[in-house]
Write an enzyme that holds these catalytic residues in place. Structure first.
Site, short mmCIF file in Angstrom:
data_model
loop_
_atom_site.label_atom_id
_atom_site.label_comp_id
_atom_site.label_asym_id
_atom_site.label_seq_id
_atom_site.Cartn_x
_atom_site.Cartn_y
_atom_site.Cartn_z
N LYS A 197 8.38 -5.62 -50.20
CA LYS A 197 9.77 -5.47 -49.44
C LYS A 197 10.05 -6.89 -48.58
O LYS A 197 9.53 -7.24 -47.92
CB LYS A 197 9.63 -4.45 -48.30
CG LYS A 197 9.53 -2.83 -48.81
CD LYS A 197 9.32 -2.06 -47.77
CE LYS A 197 9.55 -0.65 -48.31
NZ LYS A 197 9.47 0.27 -47.01
N GLY A 354 -2.40 -8.74 -44.51
CA GLY A 354 -2.34 -7.42 -45.51
C GLY A 354 -3.16 -7.43 -46.74
O GLY A 354 -4.26 -7.66 -46.71
N GLY A 377 -1.19 -8.79 -39.20
CA GLY A 377 0.05 -8.99 -38.46
C GLY A 377 0.12 -10.41 -37.79
O GLY A 377 1.13 -10.89 -37.78
C1 3PG Z 1 -5.16 -5.45 -36.81
O1 3PG Z 1 -5.90 -4.99 -37.31
O2 3PG Z 1 -4.44 -6.10 -37.40
C2 3PG Z 1 -5.50 -6.23 -35.41
O3 3PG Z 1 -6.74 -5.55 -34.93
C3 3PG Z 1 -4.49 -5.65 -34.62
O4 3PG Z 1 -4.28 -4.12 -34.53
P1 3PG Z 1 -3.08 -3.56 -34.26
O5 3PG Z 1 -1.79 -3.89 -35.15
O6 3PG Z 1 -3.25 -1.90 -33.84
O7 3PG Z 1 -2.45 -4.30 -32.68
#
Ligand code: 3PG
Ligand code: MG
Length: 397
Positions: A197, A354, A377
């Site tokens: 996306k 990802g 992220g």
């Molecule tokens: C992740 O797995 O991306 C990090 O540990 C952060 O986790 P969260 O997205 O739950 O804050």
């Protein structure tokens, strides 16, 4: 970017709080991918070897401020202990009397894991009271959790501001490579942005297109770009609401002089399943009843051509539906081209976020990139050009 590392600390006999990210995938009580643990173990081992009393902090999953037994960190004691090569004690809380008693019982060189920081609401609220309780457990704070650095939480931000702090070895490696890849890269710089996306990567595309010599778009998000150019993408996954976003990225590219590389040929099928009947066509010849599932060989050739003149590459997201054969071919070929250029010494390559790591592992080239981030992220926010709170807390003083 300036931050302290373990080299700058005198830790013997000190209580060192290490913020790790033990948020690893677990299935039926077993860790299914231990990469993060493996990467962070050296920091813990080094501190313990130097005679520190090591207290490991981490979140796990998203319990939202409540004690959720299925999200306990206790099952991580074994895997962490194996990775560090030392016995690891466990405390049933990360602050308060249970944590304090467990810390008080530690001797030099011993390692303790505290329970999930997110069992307390104060963690995600970055509550100063929680940060203070965490800080009371240690003399020094070491953050080794780049993958959680996009969260301004008590254990990543608040506590870092209350104690002398430093980056752990994994954090140090992440920051050093990210700085080389996007902060002060050797040019020309090329970015690969793939995945489904456009809508989830608007800020990232807009930032990157203004900083690179070449932006390569792959995955279903390329369909949105093709559609924005008036190409009929048939039944393909694309985002009609984001044609404008795609056009804006193309305008940015025209303005900054970046080359925007879109697929010129694609692999299409009438259904999305393993070994579905498929054909390779120029993008102008996608049938009304067909969907794009991968890029074609001409697109890969064009990518490899650009790669030859590239010195630095950042990669996020696959070129096609790599989890479903044979639609992994484009991603695998592109990943191998990057791996070869890296091995020949002409290219610095950094990947993360990802699906990317899974795609590179599928291509068998995870070890052949200069650096593969363990972050999801946080890697994306870094590509967006954002300041990550967990990093900011280490570098600002
Ligand atoms: C992740 O797995 O991306 C990090 O540990 C952060 O986790 P969260 O997205 O739950 O804050
Ligand atoms: Mg996550």
């Amino acid at each position: 970017m300036s931050f302290r590392t373990l080299d700058d600390l005198d830790v013997k006999g000190k209580r060192v709080l290490v913020r790790a990210d033990l948020n690893v995938p677990v299935k039926d009580g077993a860790v299914t991918d231990a990469t993060r643990i493996t990467r962070q173990a050296p920091t813990i081992r080094e501190l313990a070897d130097k005679g520190a009393r090591v207290i490991v902090l981490s979140h796990f999953d998203r319990p939202k401020g409540k004690v959720v037994p299925s999200m306990s960190l206790r099952p991580l004691v074994g895997p962490l202990s194996d990775a560090v090569g030392r016995k690891v004690a466990f405390a049933e809380d990360c602050i308060g009397p249970k944590a304090e008693a467990a810390v008080a019982a530690l001797k030099d060189g011993e390692v303790l894991l505290l329970e999930n920081t997110r069992f307390h609401k104060g963690e995600e609220d970055n509550d100063p009271a929680m940060a203070k309780q965490l800080a009371a457990l240690g003399d020094i704070f070491v953050n080794d959790a780049f993958s959680a650095a996009h969260r301004a939480h008590a254990s990543t931000d608040g506590v870092a501001r209350l104690l002398p702090n430093a980056a752990g070895r994994a954090m140090q490696a992440e920051l050093t490579h990210l700085e080389k890849a996007l902060g002060h890269p050797e040019r020309p710089l090329l970015a690969v942005v793939g995945g489904a996306k456009v809508s989830t990567k608007i800020a990232l595309l807009e930032n990157l297109v203004q900083r690179v010599e070449t932006l390569v778009i792959g995955g279903a998000m390329a369909n949105t770009f093709l559609a924005a150019q008036g190409i009929n993408v048939g039944k393909s996954l694309y985002e009609p609401d984001h044609l404008e976003t795609a056009r804006k990225v193309m305008q940015f590219a025209a303005k900054s002089g970046a080359v925007l590389l879109l697929p010129s040929d694609v692999v299409v099928a009438k259904e999305f399943k393993q070994d579905a009947a498929h054909r390779t066509v120029p993008v102008a010849e996608i049938g009304a009843d067909e969907m794009v599932l991968d890029v074609g060989p001409d697109s890969i050739k064009a990518f490899a051509g650009r790669l030859a003149a590239t010195r630095t590459l950042v990669w996020n997201g696959p070129f096609g539906a790599f989890e479903t054969r044979p639609f992994d071919a484009g991603t695998v070929a592109a990943a191998k081209a990057v791996a070869d250029a890296t091995k020949s010494g002409q290219l610095l390559s950094v990947a993360g976020g990802g699906d990317t790591v899974a795609a590179l592992a599928h291509a068998g080239v995870e070890q052949d990139f200069t650096y593969v981030s363990t972050a999801g992220g946080a890697f994306l926010e870094w590509l967006e050009g954002k300041t990550l709170p967990g990093v900011e807390a280490l570098t600002s003083r």
